[in-house]
Enzyme design. Structure first.
Site, PDB file in Angstrom:
ATOM      1  N   GLU A  37      13.141  10.839  55.845  1.00 10.05           N
ATOM      2  CA  GLU A  37      12.354   9.385  55.863  1.00 10.05           C
ATOM      3  C   GLU A  37      10.807   9.603  56.350  1.00 10.05           C
ATOM      4  O   GLU A  37      10.117   8.819  55.752  1.00 10.05           O
ATOM      5  CB  GLU A  37      13.083   8.585  57.045  1.00 10.05           C
ATOM      6  N   CYS A 192      12.563  -0.831  39.461  1.00  9.43           N
ATOM      7  CA  CYS A 192      11.794  -1.877  39.684  1.00  9.43           C
ATOM      8  C   CYS A 192      10.420  -1.356  40.210  1.00  9.43           C
ATOM      9  O   CYS A 192      10.019  -1.520  41.238  1.00  9.43           O
ATOM     10  CB  CYS A 192      12.317  -2.715  41.068  1.00  9.43           C
ATOM     11  N   CYS A 199      12.940  -4.120  33.461  1.00 13.79           N
ATOM     12  CA  CYS A 199      13.735  -5.320  33.816  1.00 13.79           C
ATOM     13  C   CYS A 199      15.088  -5.211  32.907  1.00 13.79           C
ATOM     14  O   CYS A 199      16.119  -5.702  33.320  1.00 13.79           O
ATOM     15  CB  CYS A 199      12.977  -6.572  33.778  1.00 13.79           C
ATOM     16  N   CYS A 202      17.835  -3.508  34.794  1.00 14.22           N
ATOM     17  CA  CYS A 202      18.015  -3.815  36.217  1.00 14.22           C
ATOM     18  C   CYS A 202      19.445  -4.348  36.469  1.00 14.22           C
ATOM     19  O   CYS A 202      19.729  -5.689  35.820  1.00 14.22           O
ATOM     20  CB  CYS A 202      16.948  -4.574  36.739  1.00 14.22           C
TER      21      CYS A 202
END
Length: 358
Positions: A37, A192, A199, A202
């Site tokens: 991370e 995205c 889209c 999605c």
């Protein structure tokens, strides 16, 4: 879409298309999640993978990281940028070992008390590393939620960020939280996307306000542009007959903190004065083309000045001080300085044609 429909659609998509074989996912635990991370902040996955693998080979757990030196940590970080991240990793590891018995705290607030860990990173450590319910809000998740909710405004603005945290908290489930949070990050990274979102494939398209309103290109609102100041300097590339280069260690804080780099001067006169004090012959000085490196908040323009030190008796390098380093020395260098030295070493005959490093 209702909350449960959102979660179900997202997890169904993740089961079919989510990323499950990245190096930090193969043996997931709080330590590996934490390292990944921090590395992934402001950095693409493809760039991070080799750094993560080298880092884990040297520091396989938090105890090993705490026992290592900050110089070695920074050296392994060289090229990733934002070097405060590396220094904070080392500081946090020592705190985890000294104050928490080598185990990561199991609450967001306790994790946030560690250097370099914010709320989203804490949530990732808990959810991805231990399966504990905690929301996250990295850049990819912000983009997904802004579009899904039709939320205008720059996601970094306090009022927008507060609303995004509210949404993330409301949508994060109690069960399969690791998969849910990973799915949110994967969706933002692969579907995205910032530009040209896919889209049509999605899983959230039926509930996406930005898609319904035709605003996927406008949401989220870009960060307001600020004029970037430009800093200028000269850098001395002092090489001896063997190809060794004289390097200094930068202060632990600030740009390139803790790395080795070239001596830096406000201008050519200051550089020449430094050489004169040390008896360095500058008759064969060669000014190379100006280069530029862009940081987050400013641009650095620097002029490399090459001087060959044949016949000059180099002083001995110390661990924490300046000194000479051969071409194969294992030393942490800022990426633009490493590139400059590679260019010089690789094409001595055409040094004057070195391209700008933009």
């Amino acid at each position: 879409m209702h909350t449960e429909e959102f979660r179900t659609a997202l997890l169904d998509w993740f089961d079919r298309h989510g990323r499950k074989h990245l190096p930090w996912q193969t043996a997931r635990d709080p330590y590996r999640v934490w390292i990944s991370e921090i590395m992934l902040q402001q950095t693409q996955v493809a760039t991070v993978i080799p750094y993560f693998e080298r880092f884990m080979a040297r520091f396989p757990d938090v105890a090993a990281l705490a026992a290592g030196s900050v110089d070695e940590v920074v050296a392994l970080w060289a090229g990733l940028g934002y070097y405060a991240r590396a220094r904070n990793l080392h500081r946090a590891a020592r705190i985890v070992v000294a104050q928490h018995g080598g185990r990561f705290p199991a609450s967001v607030d306790a994790l946030k008390a560690l250097p370099g860990i914010g709320r989203s990173t804490a949530g990732a450590i808990l959810s991805l590393g231990s399966g504990l319910p905690a929301p996250i809000l990295d850049g990819n998740v912000k983009r997904v939620l802004c579009r899904y909710a039709g939320l205008a405004g720059w996601p970094g603005a306090p009022q927008v960020e507060r609303e995004l945290w509210r949404l993330s908290e409301a949508l994060t489930p109690e069960f399969r939280v690791a998969d849910h949070n990973q799915a949110m990050m994967d969706l933002g990274a692969t579907v995205c996307a910032k530009r040209g979102p896919a889209c049509g494939v999605c899983p959230l398209r039926d509930g996406c306000a930005a898609l319904r309103l035709g605003l996927t290109d406008a949401i989220p609102t870009p960060r307001p542009k600020l004029a970037q100041p430009v800093r200028e300097c000269h850098m001395l590339v002092l090489r001896d007959g063997s190809g060794a280069v004289y390097l200094e260690k930068r202060p632990p804080t600030g740009i390139w903190g803790g790395l080795r780099s070239l001596p830096e001067f406000d201008g050519l006169d200051a550089l020449l004065g430094w050489c004169a004090e040390r008896g360095i012959d500058t008759c064969r000085l060669e000014r190379l083309p100006r280069r530029r490196h862009t940081f987050t908040h400013f641009r650095l323009d620097f002029v490399p000045v090459l001087i060959r030190a044949e016949g000059f008796a180099p002083w001995v390098a110390e661990d924490a001080g300046p000194g000479w380093f051969g071409p194969d020395a294992a030393v942490g260098l800022p990426a633009p300085i490493a590139q400059l030295l590679r260019d010089i070493a690789g094409d001595n005959a055409t040094r004057g044609q070195i391209a700008l490093d933009l």
